[in-house]
Design a protein around this motif. Structure first.
Motif, PDB file in Angstrom:
ATOM      1  N   LYS A 115     -53.640  -7.292 -26.117  1.00  0.00           N
ATOM      2  CA  LYS A 115     -52.283  -7.591 -25.349  1.00  0.00           C
ATOM      3  C   LYS A 115     -52.653  -7.587 -23.898  1.00  0.00           C
ATOM      4  CE  LYS A 115     -47.318  -6.442 -25.376  1.00  0.00           C
ATOM      5  NZ  LYS A 115     -46.187  -5.622 -26.012  1.00  0.00           N
ATOM      6  N   LYS A 116     -52.436  -8.779 -23.142  1.00  0.00           N
ATOM      7  CA  LYS A 116     -52.773  -8.851 -21.591  1.00  0.00           C
ATOM      8  C   LYS A 116     -51.713  -9.260 -20.967  1.00  0.00           C
ATOM      9  CE  LYS A 116     -54.965 -12.614 -20.069  1.00  0.00           C
ATOM     10  NZ  LYS A 116     -55.982 -13.522 -20.055  1.00  0.00           N
ATOM     11  N   PRO A 117     -51.440  -8.982 -19.856  1.00  0.00           N
ATOM     12  CA  PRO A 117     -50.252  -9.318 -18.996  1.00  0.00           C
ATOM     13  C   PRO A 117     -50.264 -10.953 -18.899  1.00  0.00           C
ATOM     14  CG  PRO A 117     -51.373  -7.354 -17.817  1.00  0.00           C
ATOM     15  CD  PRO A 117     -52.409  -7.955 -18.997  1.00  0.00           C
ATOM     16  N   ASP A 118     -49.015 -11.289 -18.622  1.00  0.00           N
ATOM     17  CA  ASP A 118     -48.919 -12.624 -18.568  1.00  0.00           C
ATOM     18  C   ASP A 118     -47.958 -13.101 -17.440  1.00  0.00           C
ATOM     19  OD1 ASP A 118     -48.943 -15.644 -18.709  1.00  0.00           O
ATOM     20  OD2 ASP A 118     -47.338 -15.580 -20.426  1.00  0.00           O
ATOM     21  N   VAL A 119     -48.540 -13.274 -16.311  1.00  0.00           N
ATOM     22  CA  VAL A 119     -47.805 -13.406 -14.844  1.00  0.00           C
ATOM     23  C   VAL A 119     -47.412 -15.086 -14.601  1.00  0.00           C
ATOM     24  CG1 VAL A 119     -47.629 -13.038 -12.525  1.00  0.00           C
ATOM     25  CG2 VAL A 119     -48.828 -11.223 -14.131  1.00  0.00           C
ATOM     26  N   VAL A 120     -46.406 -15.201 -14.661  1.00  0.00           N
ATOM     27  CA  VAL A 120     -45.821 -16.609 -14.103  1.00  0.00           C
ATOM     28  C   VAL A 120     -45.191 -16.776 -13.029  1.00  0.00           C
ATOM     29  CG1 VAL A 120     -46.362 -17.638 -16.557  1.00  0.00           C
ATOM     30  CG2 VAL A 120     -44.150 -16.235 -16.083  1.00  0.00           C
ATOM     31  N   GLN A 121     -45.245 -18.088 -12.349  1.00  0.00           N
ATOM     32  CA  GLN A 121     -44.135 -17.896 -11.016  1.00  0.00           C
ATOM     33  C   GLN A 121     -43.864 -19.575 -10.993  1.00  0.00           C
ATOM     34  OE1 GLN A 121     -47.102 -16.194  -8.221  1.00  0.00           O
ATOM     35  NE2 GLN A 121     -48.180 -18.278  -8.210  1.00  0.00           N
ATOM     36  N   LEU A 122     -43.016 -19.524 -10.318  1.00  0.00           N
ATOM     37  CA  LEU A 122     -42.280 -20.779 -10.018  1.00  0.00           C
ATOM     38  C   LEU A 122     -41.632 -20.801  -8.609  1.00  0.00           C
ATOM     39  CD1 LEU A 122     -41.405 -23.450 -11.561  1.00  0.00           C
ATOM     40  CD2 LEU A 122     -39.143 -22.621 -12.062  1.00  0.00           C
ATOM     41  N   GLU A 123     -41.417 -22.158  -7.878  1.00  0.00           N
ATOM     42  CA  GLU A 123     -40.888 -22.382  -6.936  1.00  0.00           C
ATOM     43  C   GLU A 123     -39.419 -22.752  -7.104  1.00  0.00           C
ATOM     44  OE1 GLU A 123     -40.469 -25.391  -3.092  1.00  0.00           O
ATOM     45  OE2 GLU A 123     -42.673 -24.698  -3.619  1.00  0.00           O
ATOM     46  N   ILE A 124     -38.329 -21.914  -6.978  1.00  0.00           N
ATOM     47  CA  ILE A 124     -37.034 -22.466  -7.279  1.00  0.00           C
ATOM     48  C   ILE A 124     -35.994 -22.470  -5.707  1.00  0.00           C
ATOM     49  CG2 ILE A 124     -34.710 -21.989  -8.499  1.00  0.00           C
ATOM     50  CD1 ILE A 124     -36.667 -20.164 -10.449  1.00  0.00           C
ATOM     51  N   ASN A 125     -35.723 -23.699  -5.629  1.00  0.00           N
ATOM     52  CA  ASN A 125     -35.036 -23.803  -4.475  1.00  0.00           C
ATOM     53  C   ASN A 125     -35.603 -23.377  -3.106  1.00  0.00           C
ATOM     54  OD1 ASN A 125     -32.899 -24.794  -6.096  1.00  0.00           O
ATOM     55  ND2 ASN A 125     -31.502 -22.963  -5.739  1.00  0.00           N
ATOM     56  N   ALA A 132     -43.960 -10.840 -11.929  1.00  0.00           N
ATOM     57  CA  ALA A 132     -45.009  -9.729 -11.947  1.00  0.00           C
ATOM     58  C   ALA A 132     -44.602  -8.265 -11.918  1.00  0.00           C
ATOM     59  CB  ALA A 132     -46.016 -10.034 -10.651  1.00  0.00           C
ATOM     60  N   SER A 133     -43.545  -8.078 -11.037  1.00  0.00           N
ATOM     61  CA  SER A 133     -43.063  -6.760 -11.131  1.00  0.00           C
ATOM     62  C   SER A 133     -42.729  -6.040 -12.327  1.00  0.00           C
ATOM     63  CB  SER A 133     -42.135  -6.623 -10.032  1.00  0.00           C
ATOM     64  OG  SER A 133     -41.459  -5.218 -10.014  1.00  0.00           O
ATOM     65  N   ASP A 134     -41.759  -7.001 -13.256  1.00  0.00           N
ATOM     66  CA  ASP A 134     -41.318  -6.661 -14.375  1.00  0.00           C
ATOM     67  C   ASP A 134     -42.566  -6.520 -15.338  1.00  0.00           C
ATOM     68  OD1 ASP A 134     -39.067  -6.036 -16.088  1.00  0.00           O
ATOM     69  OD2 ASP A 134     -39.528  -7.938 -17.326  1.00  0.00           O
ATOM     70  N   VAL A 135     -43.488  -7.370 -15.502  1.00  0.00           N
ATOM     71  CA  VAL A 135     -44.557  -7.325 -16.288  1.00  0.00           C
ATOM     72  C   VAL A 135     -45.360  -5.949 -16.151  1.00  0.00           C
ATOM     73  CG1 VAL A 135     -46.744  -8.310 -17.111  1.00  0.00           C
ATOM     74  CG2 VAL A 135     -44.944  -9.730 -16.468  1.00  0.00           C
ATOM     75  N   THR A 136     -45.548  -5.541 -14.802  1.00  0.00           N
ATOM     76  CA  THR A 136     -46.100  -4.518 -14.508  1.00  0.00           C
ATOM     77  C   THR A 136     -45.451  -3.176 -14.994  1.00  0.00           C
ATOM     78  OG1 THR A 136     -47.145  -5.311 -12.423  1.00  0.00           O
ATOM     79  CG2 THR A 136     -47.014  -2.942 -12.647  1.00  0.00           C
ATOM     80  N   THR A 137     -43.983  -3.170 -14.814  1.00  0.00           N
ATOM     81  CA  THR A 137     -43.116  -2.014 -15.303  1.00  0.00           C
ATOM     82  C   THR A 137     -43.509  -1.963 -16.634  1.00  0.00           C
ATOM     83  OG1 THR A 137     -41.765  -2.255 -13.580  1.00  0.00           O
ATOM     84  CG2 THR A 137     -40.840  -1.431 -15.565  1.00  0.00           C
ATOM     85  N   GLN A 138     -43.210  -3.088 -17.499  1.00  0.00           N
ATOM     86  CA  GLN A 138     -43.366  -2.971 -19.116  1.00  0.00           C
ATOM     87  C   GLN A 138     -44.838  -2.525 -19.540  1.00  0.00           C
ATOM     88  OE1 GLN A 138     -41.496  -6.227 -21.540  1.00  0.00           O
ATOM     89  NE2 GLN A 138     -40.712  -7.101 -19.585  1.00  0.00           N
ATOM     90  N   PHE A 139     -45.816  -2.816 -18.967  1.00  0.00           N
ATOM     91  CA  PHE A 139     -47.245  -2.582 -19.608  1.00  0.00           C
ATOM     92  C   PHE A 139     -47.493  -1.060 -19.017  1.00  0.00           C
ATOM     93  CE2 PHE A 139     -48.346  -6.776 -20.615  1.00  0.00           C
ATOM     94  CZ  PHE A 139     -49.335  -6.552 -21.286  1.00  0.00           C
TER      95      PHE A 139
END
Length: 365
Positions: A115-125, A132-139
């Motif tokens: 099970k590895k972290p899956d960090v994703v990002q998007l430019e919105i407006n 990333a922050s939530d993935v770190t907290t969950q792991f």
């Protein structure tokens, strides 16, 4: 690097997503990400590791470079950067209770899950968004469970961590409890009670360490094919009952804060500050949906009660979210419940009159 540019236009009852036509022609698939707190974002193809360095800058040889990418200051992959902290190492003899899939003259082979972290990002407006922050907290929350709680038959086994990859868990040959119930089998009373006792055993074992599950649902419970053994997993929303809780609508807490700060003096200890986020509806407790939860162990009891209703009725259920937030139960929720109705009603009460899960609640056929 191509960054997907999205414009969100708010309407009365829906969202309209406008994508640049050129962006739509780019080759490659868009990866989905679903969470109750995060926005769907596109993956970062560079697979970079940001070892807590806020001064890193990105360089591109492209004649039309993309806008600067938001680099989270505490990237989840830093959790698994060697040397691995002692707390994240494998427990002694981690395969003691696992059966090998093959055996040779000098080795044993075991199936496992990475099970590895899956960090994703998007430019919105025009603004970069990242999970990333939530993935770190969950792991970190999941690692805390696996490295704190002693082994138990009804909790997935933890086998250690891999450098710059993630955590290693036992392979469970089975299906989710959701799939078991969705098939609408004719479960016997004995089988229903067995599921109840196994779930109760795993949850009360966690609770004895002051840790909640946090997202108990039909999808986070596995049932083995060989012996119908219950396995609890996915502890990314787990919190400690001894923590201080801030509102989930506040700015995310620094998941590394308690690790980065030096040990407090012996006069007292500094409690960790955590946020209790909603899990999967309709299993999330009403006080969690309202952002007012102060007892995560009682929230688990509510989730347990909802699961008992599903098992007893041998069907999936749902509640209207606006009613569930007000601690209202729909008429007919307990129709068809022949085994757990009395007990489920006690678990589904308002939090201040709800009963806790106790090991002595084991039922006999």
């Amino acid at each position: 690097m191509h960054v997907k540019r999205v414009t969100l236009t708010s309407k009365k009852n829906w969202w309209m997503v406008e994508l640049d036509e050129k962006e739509n022609k780019l080759e490659g698939s868009t990866k989905s990400f679903s969470s109750s707190e995060e926005t769907a974002v596109a993956p970062d193809p560079l697979h970079r590791h940001y070892h807590h360095n806020n001064n890193d800058t990105q360089k591109s040889s492209s004649p039309n470079p993309s806008p600067p990418i938001y680099n989270p200051p505490r990237h989840p992959t830093s959790i698994f950067s060697f040397p691995t902290p002692t707390a994240y190492c494998a427990p002694p003899n981690p395969t003691a209770n696992l059966a090998p899939v093959a055996q040779g003259s000098a080795s044993e082979l075991f199936k496992c899950i990475v099970k590895k972290p899956d960090v994703v990002q998007l430019e919105i407006n025009g603004e970069m968004q990242s999970n990333a922050s939530d993935v770190t907290t969950q792991f970190l929350a999941e690692l805390r469970v696996y490295t704190t709680v002693a082994r138990h038959r009804n909790i997935a086994a933890f086998l250690g961590c891999l450098e710059n990859v993630g955590m290693v868990l036992e392979y469970i040959d089975g299906r989710t409890l959701y799939d078991v119930i969705r098939a609408r089998p004719e479960l016997s009373i004995a089988q229903k009670i067995d599921y109840h006792n196994q779930l109760l055993a795993g949850l009360t074992h966690m609770h004895s360490y002051g840790l909640s599950h946090g997202d108990l649902s039909m999808l986070n419970i596995q049932v083995t094919n060989s012996a119908n053994t219950i396995k609890l997993l996915d502890f990314g929303r787990s919190v400690s009952a001894d923590s201080l809780f801030s509102s989930p609508s506040d700015e995310p807490e620094d998941p590394f804060a308690h690790i980065r700060k030096p040990s407090p003096p012996q006069k007292g200890t500094t409690k960790k500050v955590e946020q209790i986020h909603p899990g999967t509806r309709p299993f999330a407790a009403p006080e969690v949906l309202r952002g007012e939860c102060r007892d995560p162990l009682l929230a688990d009891a509510y989730s347990f009660g909802m699961i008992l209703v599903c098992i007893d009725r041998c069907e999936l259920i749902d509640l209207k979210p606006w009613e569930q937030r007000k601690d209202l139960l729909p008429t007919g929720l307990f129709d068809g419940c022949v085994v757990f109705e009395v007990r489920a009603r006690e678990y589904l009460r308002k939090w201040d009159t709800r009963r806790r899960l106790e090991k002595t609640d084991v039922m006999t056929v």
